[in-house]
Design a protein around this motif. Structure first.
Motif, short mmCIF file in Angstrom:
data_model
loop_
_atom_site.label_atom_id
_atom_site.label_comp_id
_atom_site.label_asym_id
_atom_site.label_seq_id
_atom_site.Cartn_x
_atom_site.Cartn_y
_atom_site.Cartn_z
N LEU A 169 -31.02 119.17 -18.69
CA LEU A 169 -31.34 120.39 -19.46
C LEU A 169 -31.36 121.63 -18.58
O LEU A 169 -32.19 122.52 -18.75
CB LEU A 169 -32.67 120.22 -20.19
N GLY A 170 -30.48 121.67 -17.59
CA GLY A 170 -30.34 122.84 -16.73
C GLY A 170 -31.26 122.89 -15.54
O GLY A 170 -31.21 123.84 -14.76
N LEU A 171 -32.13 121.90 -15.35
CA LEU A 171 -33.06 121.88 -14.22
C LEU A 171 -32.78 120.66 -13.35
O LEU A 171 -32.48 119.59 -13.86
CB LEU A 171 -34.50 121.81 -14.73
N LYS A 172 -32.93 120.86 -12.02
CA LYS A 172 -32.74 119.72 -11.12
C LYS A 172 -33.88 118.73 -11.30
O LYS A 172 -35.01 119.11 -11.60
CB LYS A 172 -32.69 120.21 -9.68
N THR A 173 -33.54 117.46 -11.14
CA THR A 173 -34.54 116.41 -11.31
C THR A 173 -34.23 115.24 -10.40
O THR A 173 -33.18 115.18 -9.76
CB THR A 173 -34.61 115.97 -12.79
N GLU A 183 -36.55 123.70 -7.92
CA GLU A 183 -35.82 124.90 -7.53
C GLU A 183 -36.48 126.07 -8.25
O GLU A 183 -37.45 125.88 -8.98
CB GLU A 183 -34.34 124.77 -7.88
N VAL A 184 -35.99 127.28 -8.06
CA VAL A 184 -36.63 128.46 -8.64
C VAL A 184 -36.70 128.35 -10.16
O VAL A 184 -37.73 128.65 -10.77
CB VAL A 184 -35.91 129.76 -8.20
N ALA A 185 -35.63 127.91 -10.79
CA ALA A 185 -35.63 127.78 -12.25
C ALA A 185 -36.71 126.81 -12.72
O ALA A 185 -37.36 127.02 -13.75
CB ALA A 185 -34.26 127.33 -12.74
N THR A 186 -36.95 125.75 -11.97
CA THR A 186 -37.97 124.78 -12.34
C THR A 186 -39.36 125.38 -12.24
O THR A 186 -40.21 125.11 -13.08
CB THR A 186 -37.87 123.53 -11.43
N THR A 187 -39.59 126.21 -11.23
CA THR A 187 -40.90 126.85 -11.11
C THR A 187 -41.11 127.85 -12.24
O THR A 187 -42.22 127.96 -12.76
CB THR A 187 -41.07 127.55 -9.76
N VAL A 201 -39.87 127.63 -15.30
CA VAL A 201 -40.18 126.82 -16.48
C VAL A 201 -41.61 126.28 -16.38
O VAL A 201 -42.34 126.25 -17.37
CB VAL A 201 -39.14 125.69 -16.65
N SER A 202 -42.03 125.88 -15.20
CA SER A 202 -43.40 125.40 -15.01
C SER A 202 -44.41 126.49 -15.32
O SER A 202 -45.43 126.25 -15.98
CB SER A 202 -43.58 124.90 -13.58
N PHE A 203 -44.14 127.73 -14.88
CA PHE A 203 -45.03 128.85 -15.19
C PHE A 203 -45.07 129.14 -16.68
O PHE A 203 -46.13 129.41 -17.25
CB PHE A 203 -44.61 130.11 -14.43
N ILE A 204 -43.94 129.09 -17.35
CA ILE A 204 -43.88 129.37 -18.79
C ILE A 204 -44.65 128.29 -19.56
O ILE A 204 -45.48 128.61 -20.43
CB ILE A 204 -42.42 129.47 -19.27
#
Length: 164
Positions: free
Chosen positions: A49-53, A111-115, A117-120
């Motif tokens: 879904l667009g995030l590294k895992t 990665e930055v995008a994951t952080t 999403v975590s903040f949201i």
């Protein structure tokens, strides 16, 4: 701390928390399928879904998503506590992973995008927890009286206006 009891927007925030739980569950399932066979704490470019895992992050997302979604279904102040604690954990996890992103301690492959999403998700869950408290009508009235009361001698207290 004074949190509203039986707030009128409680169902909407509970729904948003449920959506966050569903997203985490779907992300975890897709991530687990895509990262199957990799080392548990892999730093590969596997995404979901667009995030590294990696498998560790995928399974953690499945567990947390199931808990948040279950809390949203159950309600009755269980969701209030799950969302309050979960929101704080997501905000702190985003902050720590932002700090650890370029180090070997980045075990969840953030990665930055994951952080972001975590903040949201953390913000939505925290607000849902704040507005998700349920109580009797008497408890709601008592909380409102307490929230709007002032202490004697408070120089910023709102005084009743006498029309003479």
């Amino acid at each position: 701390m004074h949190l509203p009891v039986n707030h009128r927007l409680r169902p909407q925030w509970r729904f948003l928390a449920g959506l966050c739980g569903a997203y985490l569950l779907v992300f975890g399932i897709v991530g687990a399928v895509r990262s199957a066979g990799e080392p548990f704490f892999s730093r590969a470019d596997t995404d979901a879904l667009g995030l590294k895992t990696n498998p560790a992050f995928a399974w953690l997302s499945i567990i947390v998503g199931a808990v948040v979604l279950g809390g949203a279904f159950i309600g009755r102040n269980i969701d209030h506590w799950i969302n309050m604690i979960g929101g704080a954990v997501f905000l702190l996890a985003g902050l720590f992973m932002l700090l650890l992103m370029q180090t070997p301690a980045n075990k969840l492959n953030f990665e930055v995008a994951t952080t972001v999403v975590s903040f949201i998700i953390g913000t939505i869950l925290l607000i849902a927890g704040m507005y998700g408290k349920v109580g009797t009508p008497a408890e709601a009235i008592a909380e409102e009286v307490l929230r709007h009361s002032t202490r004697p001698g408070d120089k910023f207290a709102v005084k009743p206006h006498a029309n003479k």
